[in-house]
Design an enzyme around this catalytic site. Sequence first.
Site, PDB file in Angstrom:
ATOM      1  N   HIS A 122      -4.622 -13.997  36.293  1.00  0.00           N
ATOM      2  CA  HIS A 122      -4.985 -14.984  36.239  1.00  0.00           C
ATOM      3  C   HIS A 122      -5.883 -15.433  37.233  1.00  0.00           C
ATOM      4  O   HIS A 122      -6.695 -14.713  37.706  1.00  0.00           O
ATOM      5  CB  HIS A 122      -3.512 -15.534  37.656  1.00  0.00           C
ATOM      6  CG  HIS A 122      -3.261 -14.646  38.475  1.00  0.00           C
ATOM      7  ND1 HIS A 122      -3.137 -12.790  38.601  1.00  0.00           N
ATOM      8  CD2 HIS A 122      -3.134 -14.777  39.548  1.00  0.00           C
ATOM      9  CE1 HIS A 122      -3.330 -12.586  39.647  1.00  0.00           C
ATOM     10  NE2 HIS A 122      -3.194 -13.462  40.089  1.00  0.00           N
ATOM     11  N   CYS A 148       4.971 -12.870  33.064  1.00  0.00           N
ATOM     12  CA  CYS A 148       5.078 -13.286  31.856  1.00  0.00           C
ATOM     13  C   CYS A 148       6.710 -13.623  31.621  1.00  0.00           C
ATOM     14  O   CYS A 148       6.637 -14.529  30.591  1.00  0.00           O
ATOM     15  CB  CYS A 148       5.254 -11.939  30.490  1.00  0.00           C
ATOM     16  SG  CYS A 148       4.116 -11.594  29.805  1.00  0.00           S
TER      17      CYS A 148
HETATM   18  P1  5GP Z   1      -2.672 -12.244  42.926  1.00  0.00           P
HETATM   19  O1  5GP Z   1      -2.865 -11.546  44.262  1.00  0.00           O
HETATM   20  O2  5GP Z   1      -3.068 -11.304  42.027  1.00  0.00           O
HETATM   21  O3  5GP Z   1      -4.380 -12.477  43.052  1.00  0.00           O
HETATM   22  O4  5GP Z   1      -1.710 -12.985  43.575  1.00  0.00           O
HETATM   23  C1  5GP Z   1      -0.600 -13.603  42.638  1.00  0.00           C
HETATM   24  C2  5GP Z   1      -0.414 -14.732  43.175  1.00  0.00           C
HETATM   25  O5  5GP Z   1       1.396 -15.407  42.815  1.00  0.00           O
HETATM   26  C3  5GP Z   1       0.235 -14.967  44.310  1.00  0.00           C
HETATM   27  O6  5GP Z   1      -0.581 -15.751  45.323  1.00  0.00           O
HETATM   28  C4  5GP Z   1       1.773 -14.949  44.968  1.00  0.00           C
HETATM   29  O7  5GP Z   1       2.119 -15.885  45.599  1.00  0.00           O
HETATM   30  C5  5GP Z   1       1.823 -15.683  43.629  1.00  0.00           C
HETATM   31  N1  5GP Z   1       3.330 -15.212  43.207  1.00  0.00           N
HETATM   32  C6  5GP Z   1       3.731 -14.144  42.603  1.00  0.00           C
HETATM   33  N2  5GP Z   1       5.301 -14.674  42.252  1.00  0.00           N
HETATM   34  C7  5GP Z   1       5.291 -14.686  42.149  1.00  0.00           C
HETATM   35  C8  5GP Z   1       6.072 -16.152  41.620  1.00  0.00           C
HETATM   36  O8  5GP Z   1       7.640 -15.689  40.878  1.00  0.00           O
HETATM   37  N3  5GP Z   1       6.391 -17.693  41.551  1.00  0.00           N
HETATM   38  C9  5GP Z   1       5.323 -18.051  41.907  1.00  0.00           C
HETATM   39  N4  5GP Z   1       5.430 -19.295  41.325  1.00  0.00           N
HETATM   40  N5  5GP Z   1       4.143 -17.509  42.239  1.00  0.00           N
HETATM   41  C10 5GP Z   1       4.286 -16.421  42.446  1.00  0.00           C
HETATM   42 ZN    ZN Z   2       2.514 -10.370  32.252  1.00  0.00          ZN
END
Ligand code: 5GP
Ligand code: ZN
Length: 112
Positions: free
Chosen positions: A98, A6
């Site tokens: 996502h 967000c």
């Molecule tokens: P999940 O592990 O929840 O499927 O994916 C979250 C993703 O968000 C991870 O691949 C992580 O590297 C990415 N991510 C987390 N924080 C940030 C951020 O502040 N900026 C960007 N560009 N990616 C982020």
């Molecule tokens: Zn959110």
Amino acid sequence: MDCIFCKIISGEIPSKKAYEDDKIVAFYDIAPQAPVHIVIIPKEHIESMNGITTENSSVVSHIFEVIPKIAAENNLGDGYRVVSNCGANGGQTVFHLHFHLLGGKALDTTMA
Ligand code: 5GP
Ligand code: ZN
């Protein structure tokens, strides 16, 4: 609400955008796991795939309509993978729905 994605939508946390419209944002992952690693999110805060309902699901089909355009713009003509981690055992670390768009090489054939 303390949600990283967000804050990316609001601009409070900067990101490199790959695509944006009134309903969704796509940005380059901060810790890429493939040569191209883009995260695509709805602007509406939905916690995970478990939060998809009849009322909000049109944004999910919109995401999947846009993915081929983002893929083409990032030279993924040879193919790509889309992943959504759901919940702790699914490896979800950010609890805002996502979809990871991964490509730029022949990806591993294992998925788990
Ligand atoms: P999940 O592990 O929840 O499927 O994916 C979250 C993703 O968000 C991870 O691949 C992580 O590297 C990415 N991510 C987390 N924080 C940030 C951020 O502040 N900026 C960007 N560009 N990616 C982020
Ligand atoms: Zn959110």
